[in-house]
Design a protein around this motif. Structure first.
Motif, PDB file in Angstrom:
ATOM      1  N   LEU A 212      26.935 -13.160 -10.843  1.00 43.89           N
ATOM      2  CA  LEU A 212      26.435 -12.927 -12.194  1.00 43.89           C
ATOM      3  C   LEU A 212      27.564 -12.865 -13.222  1.00 43.89           C
ATOM      4  O   LEU A 212      27.445 -13.427 -14.325  1.00 43.89           O
ATOM      5  N   ASN A 213      28.649 -12.189 -12.872  1.00 46.08           N
ATOM      6  CA  ASN A 213      29.755 -12.067 -13.818  1.00 46.08           C
ATOM      7  C   ASN A 213      30.462 -13.397 -14.046  1.00 46.08           C
ATOM      8  O   ASN A 213      30.930 -13.689 -15.147  1.00 46.08           O
ATOM      9  N   THR A 214      30.528 -14.221 -12.998  1.00 50.00           N
ATOM     10  CA  THR A 214      31.232 -15.498 -13.114  1.00 50.00           C
ATOM     11  C   THR A 214      30.429 -16.522 -13.892  1.00 50.00           C
ATOM     12  O   THR A 214      30.962 -17.260 -14.722  1.00 50.00           O
ATOM     13  N   ILE A 215      29.125 -16.579 -13.653  1.00 48.12           N
ATOM     14  CA  ILE A 215      28.316 -17.641 -14.252  1.00 48.12           C
ATOM     15  C   ILE A 215      27.811 -17.301 -15.642  1.00 48.12           C
ATOM     16  O   ILE A 215      27.254 -18.173 -16.326  1.00 48.12           O
ATOM     17  N   GLU A 216      28.007 -16.084 -16.106  1.00 49.41           N
ATOM     18  CA  GLU A 216      27.381 -15.643 -17.358  1.00 49.41           C
ATOM     19  C   GLU A 216      27.628 -16.603 -18.516  1.00 49.41           C
ATOM     20  O   GLU A 216      26.724 -16.888 -19.309  1.00 49.41           O
ATOM     21  N   TYR A 217      28.835 -17.111 -18.640  1.00 45.11           N
ATOM     22  CA  TYR A 217      29.147 -17.990 -19.771  1.00 45.11           C
ATOM     23  C   TYR A 217      29.433 -19.422 -19.342  1.00 45.11           C
ATOM     24  O   TYR A 217      29.970 -20.213 -20.104  1.00 45.11           O
ATOM     25  N   MET A 218      29.038 -19.776 -18.106  1.00 48.68           N
ATOM     26  CA  MET A 218      29.153 -21.151 -17.639  1.00 48.68           C
ATOM     27  C   MET A 218      27.955 -21.972 -18.107  1.00 48.68           C
ATOM     28  O   MET A 218      26.885 -21.418 -18.384  1.00 48.68           O
ATOM     29  N   ASP A 219      28.108 -23.297 -18.132  1.00 44.91           N
ATOM     30  CA  ASP A 219      26.932 -24.136 -18.341  1.00 44.91           C
ATOM     31  C   ASP A 219      26.125 -24.178 -17.051  1.00 44.91           C
ATOM     32  O   ASP A 219      26.593 -23.768 -15.982  1.00 44.91           O
ATOM     33  N   ILE A 220      24.883 -24.656 -17.132  1.00 45.47           N
ATOM     34  CA  ILE A 220      23.962 -24.548 -16.013  1.00 45.47           C
ATOM     35  C   ILE A 220      24.436 -25.298 -14.778  1.00 45.47           C
ATOM     36  O   ILE A 220      24.281 -24.830 -13.646  1.00 45.47           O
ATOM     37  N   LYS A 221      25.061 -26.446 -14.961  1.00 46.06           N
ATOM     38  CA  LYS A 221      25.489 -27.229 -13.800  1.00 46.06           C
ATOM     39  C   LYS A 221      26.631 -26.544 -13.057  1.00 46.06           C
ATOM     40  O   LYS A 221      26.593 -26.388 -11.831  1.00 46.06           O
ATOM     41  N   ALA A 222      27.651 -26.135 -13.795  1.00 45.42           N
ATOM     42  CA  ALA A 222      28.787 -25.464 -13.159  1.00 45.42           C
ATOM     43  C   ALA A 222      28.369 -24.119 -12.575  1.00 45.42           C
ATOM     44  O   ALA A 222      28.819 -23.733 -11.485  1.00 45.42           O
ATOM     45  N   GLY A 223      27.491 -23.413 -13.287  1.00 46.25           N
ATOM     46  CA  GLY A 223      27.048 -22.105 -12.814  1.00 46.25           C
ATOM     47  C   GLY A 223      26.269 -22.195 -11.519  1.00 46.25           C
ATOM     48  O   GLY A 223      26.490 -21.418 -10.586  1.00 46.25           O
ATOM     49  N   GLN A 228      25.724 -21.819  -5.485  1.00 49.18           N
ATOM     50  CA  GLN A 228      25.519 -22.472  -4.196  1.00 49.18           C
ATOM     51  C   GLN A 228      26.714 -22.263  -3.272  1.00 49.18           C
ATOM     52  O   GLN A 228      26.555 -22.063  -2.066  1.00 49.18           O
ATOM     53  N   GLY A 229      27.908 -22.295  -3.851  1.00 49.70           N
ATOM     54  CA  GLY A 229      29.104 -22.049  -3.044  1.00 49.70           C
ATOM     55  C   GLY A 229      29.103 -20.661  -2.440  1.00 49.70           C
ATOM     56  O   GLY A 229      29.482 -20.473  -1.271  1.00 49.70           O
ATOM     57  N   LEU A 230      28.635 -19.678  -3.203  1.00 47.74           N
ATOM     58  CA  LEU A 230      28.559 -18.315  -2.677  1.00 47.74           C
ATOM     59  C   LEU A 230      27.507 -18.208  -1.573  1.00 47.74           C
ATOM     60  O   LEU A 230      27.670 -17.425  -0.634  1.00 47.74           O
TER      61      LEU A 230
END
Length: 258
Positions: A212-223, A228-230
């Motif tokens: 959640l902390n990592t993807i908060e400000y990512m775009d949808i594809k990168a997030g 998925q990697g996790l």
């Protein structure tokens, strides 16, 4: 109580830790308080070995009355940098805490109080709670970026430019607070949310916080690629397989944290 953490109290029951900001009369934060928050939340699993989730609240009438104004009187351009770095570190320690944090807000949460609220994962509040940014009124800056996690820009600017707080109900209307309840029901509501979190694997919760902390400000594809990697990493843990097996066997999962 641990030396150096005198402005905090904590206890744990059934996997749920309660942490109180405890600096009477209004839980205003001094530099020592910021140091205590950083120390505690950056090592929460050491202080709370049996906890899966934290409920963070304030002792007494208020959640947090803000920064101790006496410290602003001694702030100069020369010492401000180090002081502000410590303030940031305390908020980021809550935000980055491996354990999910449920904020239970009552009374006032002003300035620093708002930043602490915005650093929690989920927030519930009592009907008497008022949250705001008084910085402009006391000659400092800060808090607007944290407010932007809770409110749309129009209200962020209203809070910052007027220095007037808003009731928790306004935050709830825009999704910045999960629920608002009568004061006497606040902790029951916080524990209700905490129990819904604590029933899950501590490993999965740790991964979820990181995600959640990592993807908060990512775009949808990168997030989504990061998420998925996790999932791939999590599949190596026994708890991951236990969750699936428990579902198929129609029973409560027995998580070990491994």
């Amino acid at each position: 109580m641990t030396d150096g953490l005198d402005s905090l109290r904590w206890s744990t029951e059934d996997g749920i830790a309660t942490v109180w900001l405890d600096n009477p009369p209004v839980n205003a934060c001094t530099n020592a308080t910021y140091e205590a928050i950083e120390t505690f939340f950056s090592s929460a699993r050491e202080y709370l070995p049996d906890a899966r989730v934290i409920v963070l609240t304030g002792a007494g009438k208020h959640f947090c009355g803000g920064n101790d104004l006496n410290e602003f009187l001694t702030m100069t351009p020369e010492n401000a940098g180090a002081r502000m770095a410590q303030v940031r570190a305390s908020f980021f320690a809550i935000y980055d805490c491996e354990l999910p944090v449920v904020g239970a807000v009552h009374g006032v949460a002003l300035g620093t109080g708002l930043a602490i609220v915005a650093s929690c994962d989920v927030v519930v509040a009592s009907e008497d709670a008022r949250i705001g940014l008084p910085e402009v009124g006391v000659g400092v800056m800060g808090g607007a970026k944290h407010a932007s996690r809770l409110l749309p820009q129009q209200l962020v600017r209203y809070l910052h430019l007027t220095a007037e707080p808003l009731p928790a109900s306004e935050f709830a209307r825009f999704g910045g607070v999960l629920s608002v309840v009568p004061r006497e029901q606040l902790m029951d509501e916080a524990y209700r949310v905490a129990r819904l979190i604590a029933r899950h694997s501590p490993v999965a919760l740790r991964f979820a916080k990181k995600s959640l902390n990592t993807i908060e400000y990512m775009d949808i594809k990168a997030g989504y690629e990061f998420e998925q990697g996790l999932s791939g990493e999590l599949s190596a843990y026994a708890d991951s397989k236990e969750a699936v097996n428990a579902f198929f066997e129609r029973r409560e999962p027995r998580y070990t944290g491994a």
